[in-house]
Motif scaffolding. Sequence first.
Motif, short mmCIF file in Angstrom:
data_model
loop_
_atom_site.label_atom_id
_atom_site.label_comp_id
_atom_site.label_asym_id
_atom_site.label_seq_id
_atom_site.Cartn_x
_atom_site.Cartn_y
_atom_site.Cartn_z
N GLN A 14 1.10 -1.32 -0.21
CA GLN A 14 -0.39 -0.35 0.23
C GLN A 14 1.15 0.83 -0.25
OE1 GLN A 14 -2.05 -1.20 3.04
NE2 GLN A 14 -3.70 -1.45 2.37
N PHE A 15 1.17 1.61 -1.36
CA PHE A 15 2.41 2.59 -1.12
C PHE A 15 2.44 3.25 -2.42
CE2 PHE A 15 5.14 -0.95 -2.68
CZ PHE A 15 5.80 -0.01 -3.51
N GLY A 16 2.76 4.32 -3.08
CA GLY A 16 2.78 4.85 -4.94
C GLY A 16 4.28 5.86 -4.18
N HIS A 17 4.36 6.01 -5.94
CA HIS A 17 5.89 7.22 -5.76
C HIS A 17 4.77 8.22 -7.05
CE1 HIS A 17 8.36 3.05 -6.43
NE2 HIS A 17 8.18 3.89 -5.14
N LEU A 18 4.98 9.54 -5.97
CA LEU A 18 4.57 10.49 -6.29
C LEU A 18 6.15 11.48 -7.12
CD1 LEU A 18 2.94 13.22 -6.06
CD2 LEU A 18 3.52 13.67 -4.26
N TYR A 19 6.10 11.45 -8.29
CA TYR A 19 6.29 12.63 -9.41
C TYR A 19 6.02 13.92 -9.30
CZ TYR A 19 8.20 8.12 -10.81
OH TYR A 19 8.45 6.31 -10.45
N VAL A 20 6.55 15.15 -9.28
CA VAL A 20 5.84 16.48 -8.97
C VAL A 20 7.19 17.01 -10.78
CG1 VAL A 20 5.17 16.12 -7.16
CG2 VAL A 20 6.99 17.17 -7.77
N PRO A 21 6.64 18.51 -11.25
CA PRO A 21 7.27 18.89 -12.40
C PRO A 21 8.50 19.89 -11.08
CG PRO A 21 4.58 19.14 -11.99
CD PRO A 21 4.98 18.81 -10.91
N ASP A 22 9.70 20.33 -12.13
CA ASP A 22 10.43 21.38 -11.22
C ASP A 22 9.61 21.76 -10.89
OD1 ASP A 22 12.11 18.95 -11.73
OD2 ASP A 22 13.45 19.65 -13.40
N TRP A 63 1.37 10.07 -9.37
CA TRP A 63 0.56 9.44 -8.34
C TRP A 63 0.36 8.22 -8.61
CZ3 TRP A 63 2.05 8.03 -3.39
CH2 TRP A 63 0.77 7.32 -2.88
N ASN A 64 1.99 7.48 -9.51
CA ASN A 64 1.55 6.27 -9.96
C ASN A 64 1.44 5.12 -8.31
OD1 ASN A 64 2.32 3.89 -11.22
ND2 ASN A 64 4.11 3.66 -11.01
N ILE A 65 0.63 4.30 -7.77
CA ILE A 65 0.20 3.53 -6.90
C ILE A 65 0.27 1.85 -7.09
CG2 ILE A 65 -1.13 5.24 -6.50
CD1 ILE A 65 -4.09 2.90 -7.20
N GLU A 66 0.87 1.84 -6.42
CA GLU A 66 1.12 0.00 -5.99
C GLU A 66 -0.09 -0.19 -5.25
OE1 GLU A 66 1.20 -2.53 -7.26
OE2 GLU A 66 3.71 -2.11 -7.59
N TYR A 67 -0.74 -1.30 -5.04
CA TYR A 67 -1.28 -2.02 -4.75
C TYR A 67 -1.88 -3.64 -4.31
CZ TYR A 67 -2.95 -3.06 -9.11
OH TYR A 67 -3.08 -3.77 -10.64
N ARG A 68 -2.65 -4.40 -3.48
CA ARG A 68 -2.91 -5.29 -2.69
C ARG A 68 -3.36 -6.31 -4.07
NH1 ARG A 68 -5.52 -5.90 2.65
NH2 ARG A 68 -6.68 -3.86 1.66
N ARG A 69 -2.17 -7.28 -4.47
CA ARG A 69 -2.65 -7.70 -5.76
C ARG A 69 -3.06 -9.29 -6.00
NH1 ARG A 69 1.46 -5.08 -5.77
NH2 ARG A 69 2.89 -6.38 -6.70
N LEU A 70 -3.27 -10.50 -6.29
CA LEU A 70 -3.05 -11.83 -6.80
C LEU A 70 -1.63 -12.05 -6.25
CD1 LEU A 70 -5.65 -12.74 -9.40
CD2 LEU A 70 -5.57 -12.68 -6.40
#
Length: 257
Positions: A14-22, A63-70
């Motif tokens: 349960q996390f994600g990677h956040l990328y923002v403009p410079d 906001w590039n997310i991860e999530y619980r999967r099979l």
Amino acid sequence: MPRLKISYGSHDQQFGHLYVPDSADGPVPVVMAIHGGFWSGQYSLSLGTAFAVELARSGVAVWNIEYRRLGAGGGWPEMSADVKAAYEAIPGIVAEASAVDFDLAQVRLVGHSAGGHLAVWLAGEKDVFARPERVVAQAAALDLASAAERGRRISYIEDLFGIPFESDPDLYRSASPQHRLPIGVPVLCVTGADDLQVPAKVSARYVKAAEAVGDPVSLHVIEGEGHDAFLSPTTQSWRVSRDAVLARSEDSAAVTS
């Protein structure tokens, strides 16, 4: 480009990677990206990293997310809860961690394959902080129930729910975007004419059904490209998706026309 890892729950998926403009002159649109991979733990958010970086370099927060999967924390109950929780985190912990301000009136969703299914499903949820401005559904699995209604069994869909269709038809339909229409959110379906994993006819049927109930929707079929073309920056599938995600709010009607 720098990325910031943010947990939106206690599970390690349960996390994600956040990328923002410079830099930004004011609040920027926010894009939540949901990766695909047959809802399987064999695949991760790294599938969406390159696209997320390009979008952020073009002026939006991603906001590039991860999530619980099979095989990585759960099936449908967990992953549906996770994508919704990740979305609900945007105005809270995600915005608070961002170096640029968010324009929460311009929240967009993009998802590929199983991630496209989750993005359109999420857009149909009403009890969220704000409805997304639009969804770009890339080669999305948009119908999880019609084949089963005809008596056809699809193993990876049964794996998602953990039970066969006849045990709980309403469960399948409640998770199937085509069976949740109308949703009232603009959806652009982008698909490859040569897609063997999720054929273009899946998106075409969704678009036909959405149009029939008055939803804003459109279809863009890319000739000569297949399912994985969305993962390569050299393809038309990538470019069409990028332009649709980045379209200005005042031009968003053109995305679904």
